[in-house]
Design a protein around this motif. Structure first.
Motif, PDB file in Angstrom:
ATOM      1  N   PRO A 138       0.839  -1.211   0.000  1.00 50.66           N
ATOM      2  CA  PRO A 138       0.000   0.000   0.000  1.00 50.66           C
ATOM      3  C   PRO A 138       0.876   1.263   0.000  1.00 50.66           C
ATOM      4  O   PRO A 138       2.022   1.216   0.460  1.00 50.66           O
ATOM      5  CB  PRO A 138      -0.785  -0.103   1.316  1.00 50.66           C
ATOM      6  N   PRO A 139       0.361   2.393  -0.506  1.00 51.06           N
ATOM      7  CA  PRO A 139       1.149   3.639  -0.511  1.00 51.06           C
ATOM      8  C   PRO A 139       1.495   4.088   0.909  1.00 51.06           C
ATOM      9  O   PRO A 139       0.788   3.771   1.868  1.00 51.06           O
ATOM     10  CB  PRO A 139       0.209   4.658  -1.172  1.00 51.06           C
ATOM     11  N   ASN A 140       2.573   4.851   1.014  1.00 52.37           N
ATOM     12  CA  ASN A 140       2.972   5.437   2.296  1.00 52.37           C
ATOM     13  C   ASN A 140       1.855   6.360   2.800  1.00 52.37           C
ATOM     14  O   ASN A 140       1.392   7.233   2.066  1.00 52.37           O
ATOM     15  CB  ASN A 140       4.266   6.248   2.063  1.00 52.37           C
ATOM     16  N   PRO A 141       1.388   6.187   4.056  1.00 53.72           N
ATOM     17  CA  PRO A 141       0.274   7.018   4.551  1.00 53.72           C
ATOM     18  C   PRO A 141       0.536   8.517   4.477  1.00 53.72           C
ATOM     19  O   PRO A 141      -0.382   9.309   4.254  1.00 53.72           O
ATOM     20  CB  PRO A 141       0.104   6.579   6.012  1.00 53.72           C
ATOM     21  N   MET A 142       1.812   8.929   4.645  1.00 51.87           N
ATOM     22  CA  MET A 142       2.136  10.363   4.615  1.00 51.87           C
ATOM     23  C   MET A 142       2.152  10.927   3.195  1.00 51.87           C
ATOM     24  O   MET A 142       2.200  12.131   3.007  1.00 51.87           O
ATOM     25  CB  MET A 142       3.505  10.608   5.275  1.00 51.87           C
ATOM     26  N   LYS A 143       2.114  10.031   2.188  1.00 56.87           N
ATOM     27  CA  LYS A 143       2.110  10.496   0.798  1.00 56.87           C
ATOM     28  C   LYS A 143       0.719  10.408   0.170  1.00 56.87           C
ATOM     29  O   LYS A 143       0.561  10.583  -1.033  1.00 56.87           O
ATOM     30  CB  LYS A 143       3.120   9.690  -0.025  1.00 56.87           C
ATOM     31  N   ARG A 144      -0.277  10.127   0.998  1.00 52.38           N
ATOM     32  CA  ARG A 144      -1.665  10.076   0.503  1.00 52.38           C
ATOM     33  C   ARG A 144      -2.300  11.449   0.670  1.00 52.38           C
ATOM     34  O   ARG A 144      -2.482  11.899   1.798  1.00 52.38           O
ATOM     35  CB  ARG A 144      -2.471   9.078   1.324  1.00 52.38           C
ATOM     36  N   PRO A 145      -2.671  12.126  -0.417  1.00 51.46           N
ATOM     37  CA  PRO A 145      -3.367  13.417  -0.258  1.00 51.46           C
ATOM     38  C   PRO A 145      -4.731  13.193   0.406  1.00 51.46           C
ATOM     39  O   PRO A 145      -5.372  12.171   0.166  1.00 51.46           O
ATOM     40  CB  PRO A 145      -3.541  13.921  -1.698  1.00 51.46           C
ATOM     41  N   PRO A 146      -5.190  14.129   1.251  1.00 48.01           N
ATOM     42  CA  PRO A 146      -6.519  13.984   1.866  1.00 48.01           C
ATOM     43  C   PRO A 146      -7.628  14.032   0.811  1.00 48.01           C
ATOM     44  O   PRO A 146      -7.452  14.606  -0.269  1.00 48.01           O
ATOM     45  CB  PRO A 146      -6.632  15.197   2.803  1.00 48.01           C
ATOM     46  N   ILE A 147      -8.770  13.427   1.129  1.00 43.78           N
ATOM     47  CA  ILE A 147      -9.922  13.430   0.211  1.00 43.78           C
ATOM     48  C   ILE A 147     -10.666  14.745   0.403  1.00 43.78           C
ATOM     49  O   ILE A 147     -11.148  15.042   1.498  1.00 43.78           O
ATOM     50  CB  ILE A 147     -10.838  12.215   0.498  1.00 43.78           C
ATOM     51  N   ARG A 148     -10.748  15.530  -0.660  1.00 40.48           N
ATOM     52  CA  ARG A 148     -11.339  16.871  -0.558  1.00 40.48           C
ATOM     53  C   ARG A 148     -12.480  17.110  -1.545  1.00 40.48           C
ATOM     54  O   ARG A 148     -13.238  18.043  -1.404  1.00 40.48           O
ATOM     55  CB  ARG A 148     -10.252  17.932  -0.809  1.00 40.48           C
ATOM     56  N   GLU A 149     -12.580  16.260  -2.597  1.00 35.39           N
ATOM     57  CA  GLU A 149     -13.581  16.507  -3.650  1.00 35.39           C
ATOM     58  C   GLU A 149     -14.576  15.361  -3.726  1.00 35.39           C
ATOM     59  O   GLU A 149     -14.189  14.199  -3.582  1.00 35.39           O
ATOM     60  CB  GLU A 149     -12.890  16.588  -5.021  1.00 35.39           C
ATOM     61  N   PRO A 150     -15.859  15.656  -3.983  1.00 36.70           N
ATOM     62  CA  PRO A 150     -16.828  14.571  -4.184  1.00 36.70           C
ATOM     63  C   PRO A 150     -16.696  13.989  -5.589  1.00 36.70           C
ATOM     64  O   PRO A 150     -16.191  14.647  -6.497  1.00 36.70           O
ATOM     65  CB  PRO A 150     -18.180  15.273  -4.014  1.00 36.70           C
ATOM     66  N   ILE A 151     -17.125  12.761  -5.752  1.00 37.34           N
ATOM     67  CA  ILE A 151     -17.175  12.151  -7.091  1.00 37.34           C
ATOM     68  C   ILE A 151     -18.621  11.744  -7.363  1.00 37.34           C
ATOM     69  O   ILE A 151     -19.299  11.239  -6.460  1.00 37.34           O
ATOM     70  CB  ILE A 151     -16.209  10.949  -7.216  1.00 37.34           C
ATOM     71  N   GLN A 152     -19.095  12.004  -8.559  1.00 40.98           N
ATOM     72  CA  GLN A 152     -20.464  11.624  -8.909  1.00 40.98           C
ATOM     73  C   GLN A 152     -20.554  10.115  -9.079  1.00 40.98           C
ATOM     74  O   GLN A 152     -19.779   9.509  -9.812  1.00 40.98           O
ATOM     75  CB  GLN A 152     -20.880  12.298 -10.213  1.00 40.98           C
ATOM     76  N   VAL A 153     -21.514   9.513  -8.363  1.00 42.93           N
ATOM     77  CA  VAL A 153     -21.762   8.082  -8.477  1.00 42.93           C
ATOM     78  C   VAL A 153     -22.933   7.840  -9.430  1.00 42.93           C
ATOM     79  O   VAL A 153     -23.002   6.812 -10.091  1.00 42.93           O
ATOM     80  CB  VAL A 153     -22.032   7.479  -7.071  1.00 42.93           C
ATOM     81  N   GLY A 154     -23.857   8.800  -9.498  1.00 39.57           N
ATOM     82  CA  GLY A 154     -24.991   8.678 -10.406  1.00 39.57           C
ATOM     83  C   GLY A 154     -26.179   7.948  -9.807  1.00 39.57           C
ATOM     84  O   GLY A 154     -27.124   7.612 -10.515  1.00 39.57           O
ATOM     85  N   VAL A 155     -26.118   7.682  -8.482  1.00 40.99           N
ATOM     86  CA  VAL A 155     -27.241   7.069  -7.765  1.00 40.99           C
ATOM     87  C   VAL A 155     -27.730   8.118  -6.770  1.00 40.99           C
ATOM     88  O   VAL A 155     -26.966   8.565  -5.901  1.00 40.99           O
ATOM     89  CB  VAL A 155     -26.802   5.780  -7.039  1.00 40.99           C
ATOM     90  N   LYS A 156     -28.993   8.537  -6.880  1.00 40.43           N
ATOM     91  CA  LYS A 156     -29.495   9.688  -6.119  1.00 40.43           C
ATOM     92  C   LYS A 156     -29.282   9.559  -4.616  1.00 40.43           C
ATOM     93  O   LYS A 156     -28.817  10.497  -3.973  1.00 40.43           O
ATOM     94  CB  LYS A 156     -30.984   9.898  -6.409  1.00 40.43           C
ATOM     95  N   VAL A 157     -29.649   8.407  -4.057  1.00 44.53           N
ATOM     96  CA  VAL A 157     -29.574   8.236  -2.601  1.00 44.53           C
ATOM     97  C   VAL A 157     -28.125   8.353  -2.109  1.00 44.53           C
ATOM     98  O   VAL A 157     -27.867   8.864  -1.014  1.00 44.53           O
ATOM     99  CB  VAL A 157     -30.217   6.890  -2.169  1.00 44.53           C
ATOM    100  N   ILE A 158     -27.161   7.930  -2.934  1.00 43.88           N
ATOM    101  CA  ILE A 158     -25.739   7.998  -2.539  1.00 43.88           C
ATOM    102  C   ILE A 158     -25.210   9.419  -2.723  1.00 43.88           C
ATOM    103  O   ILE A 158     -24.602   9.989  -1.811  1.00 43.88           O
ATOM    104  CB  ILE A 158     -24.899   6.971  -3.336  1.00 43.88           C
ATOM    105  N   ASP A 159     -25.446  10.016  -3.886  1.00 50.16           N
ATOM    106  CA  ASP A 159     -24.924  11.363  -4.152  1.00 50.16           C
ATOM    107  C   ASP A 159     -25.480  12.408  -3.180  1.00 50.16           C
ATOM    108  O   ASP A 159     -24.804  13.369  -2.832  1.00 50.16           O
ATOM    109  CB  ASP A 159     -25.254  11.790  -5.596  1.00 50.16           C
TER     110      ASP A 159
END
Length: 438
Positions: free
Chosen positions: A128-149
């Motif tokens: 797995p990647p080095n934890p300190m080299k993982r950028p934080p999650i900052r942006e949403p991604i469209q899934v296309g399922v209303k209840v999830i989005d």
């Protein structure tokens, strides 16, 4: 390189080719005397007919003997068959030529079609990647399922578990995500699936539109345990390759429970003691290593959806419990909702997205919290409302829940061919809460 170094390399070169020989086959396990090999290395077992070689992997040792597990059937193996080590772990060929194809865990196409040249060799098993080299999650991604989005918003690089019993709509939901998501590429791993369902999933749930930007990795339930495990590793490695090129990748694995079952078969065959529900300790060591490989890194993102097949709809069984603790959220598909005709049958109150607070704006979060409160209020008082024991005007919150309930139910339902962007979905939710959407 100068002449003296070349001569030195020639002197140090081992010019002998060493072989081992098969001593016995017990169940899934092949025991051989030699050759020199390490855990995880791939070996060729030359069959007694000398017409073909069977690939096998070193999975353990017994005194001085090597324990191998084959990638295919062992019908042609007999005592004395030669065993040759390749000296390296499994590598697969990856590249743009795989897009739109269905492949097996070894990287070969299932329909026998030609793959373009120029592919890169890539190891199936990575750290797995080095934890300190993982950028934080900052942006949403469209899934296309209303209840999830709307209520369970997913971030780019998030890892989510989809927990469900059999026949509640996991595969259909994955097909919707593959078609409607804004990711650049989908990698779909069908592990331990029925052979009949593979083509059905590709043609019906995924469709031409979904397959155009997807790679499907297939290891059916009739294949040896090692092939099923390698299916999960190969799909993850393909995702990592495209993430390294800067792509936004969706990895969908159906199901991680069958990966755990395959690892249990291997562990028991090599002599590991069974622990919780017969699962061996290696299962609980393998799962975090596999699931932590996805997520963000400095080049791109892998947003991962892992389905977990819960026995008897028991969300506290060992694999479900372990996976839920590793991932960044879980969506629970409820059999009762499926029986009532609600699709997707996501139980909003039992589901959670752990990164929604980081990726959604304040207006979106406020609307989602209000919608959850309405659903919760109605569910808590459902029996009183249905038998007519609740009198309107007693509690304003329950009154609001009763008023909004039909519109909320309509909003949570979605046809498999319905498409709504994430912006449209959030706007629809806000309109519903302010008296719109009939």
């Amino acid at each position: 390189m100068n002449k003296s170094k070349l001569l030195e390399a020639i002197e140090q070169a081992d010019t002998y080719k060493r072989y081992g020989k098969v001593l016995r086959v017990v169940g899934l396990m092949i025991e051989s005397q030699g050759p020199e090999a390490n855990i995880g290395e791939v070996c060729y077992i030359h069959t007694s007919t000398h017409k073909s070689s069977i690939l096998a992997e070193v999975v353990g040792f017994n005194n001085e003997k090597i324990i191998l597990m084959p990638y295919s059937e062992v019908a042609a193996i007999g005592p004395g068959c030669l065993v040759e080590s390749t000296g390296k772990p499994l590598t697969i060929k990856v590249g743009q030529g795989l897009i739109g194809k269905a492949i097996d865990p070894m990287g070969k196409t299932l329909d026998g079609s030609y793959i373009a040249k120029g592919m890169s060799s890539y190891p199936a098993d990575q750290s797995p990647p080095n934890p300190m080299k993982r950028p934080p999650i900052r942006e949403p991604i469209q899934v296309g399922v209303k209840v999830i989005d709307s209520l369970l918003t997913v971030g780019k690089g998030q890892r989510v578990g989809i927990f469900a019993g059999s026949g509640v709509g996991k595969s259909t939901l994955l097909g919707m995500i593959a078609r409607n998501s804004r990711a650049d590429i989908n990698v779909i791993a069908l592990i331990g699936e029925r052979g009949r369902e593979v083509r059905e999933f590709i043609e019906k749930d995924l469709g031409e539109e979904g397959l155009r930007k997807s790679i499907v990795v297939v290891a059916t339930s009739d294949q040896p345990a090692l092939m099923r495990i390698k299916g999960a590793y190969t799909a993850t490695a393909v995702s990592e390759y495209f993430r390294g090129l800067g792509y936004e990748v969706n990895l969908m694995m159906d199901s991680v429970t069958r990966v755990a079952m395959a690892q249990r078969e291997i562990g028991l065959a090599t002599g590991e003691p069974p622990t919780t529900k017969g699962y061996t300790p290696s299962v609980f060591a393998t799962l975090p290593k596999l699931l932590e490989r996805t997520g963000t890194d400095q080049q791109g993102t892998i947003t991962a959806f892992y389905t977990v097949l819960v026995d008897g709809d028991d969300l506290n069984e060992p694999i479900a419990d372990t996976v839920r603790g590793i991932l960044d959220g879980h969506f629970v598909l409820d059999r009762k909702l499926a029986e009532q005709g609600q699709f997707p049958a996501v139980n909003v109150l039992k589901s959670v997205s752990r990164v929604m607070n980081q990726v959604a704006n304040d207006q979106h979060k406020d609307a989602a919290n209000k919608m959850r409160a309405i659903i919760s209020s109605y569910e808590e008082n459902k029996e009183l409302i249905q038998i007519g024991a609740y009198k309107r005007g007693t509690d304003p919150e329950i009154d609001e829940a009763i008023q909004h309930h039909p519109k909320v139910q309509k909003f949570l339902r979605q046809g498999t061919d319905d498409y709504h962007s994430i912006e449209e979905t959030i706007e629809m939710m806000s309109d519903l809460l302010h008296g719109g959407i009939t």
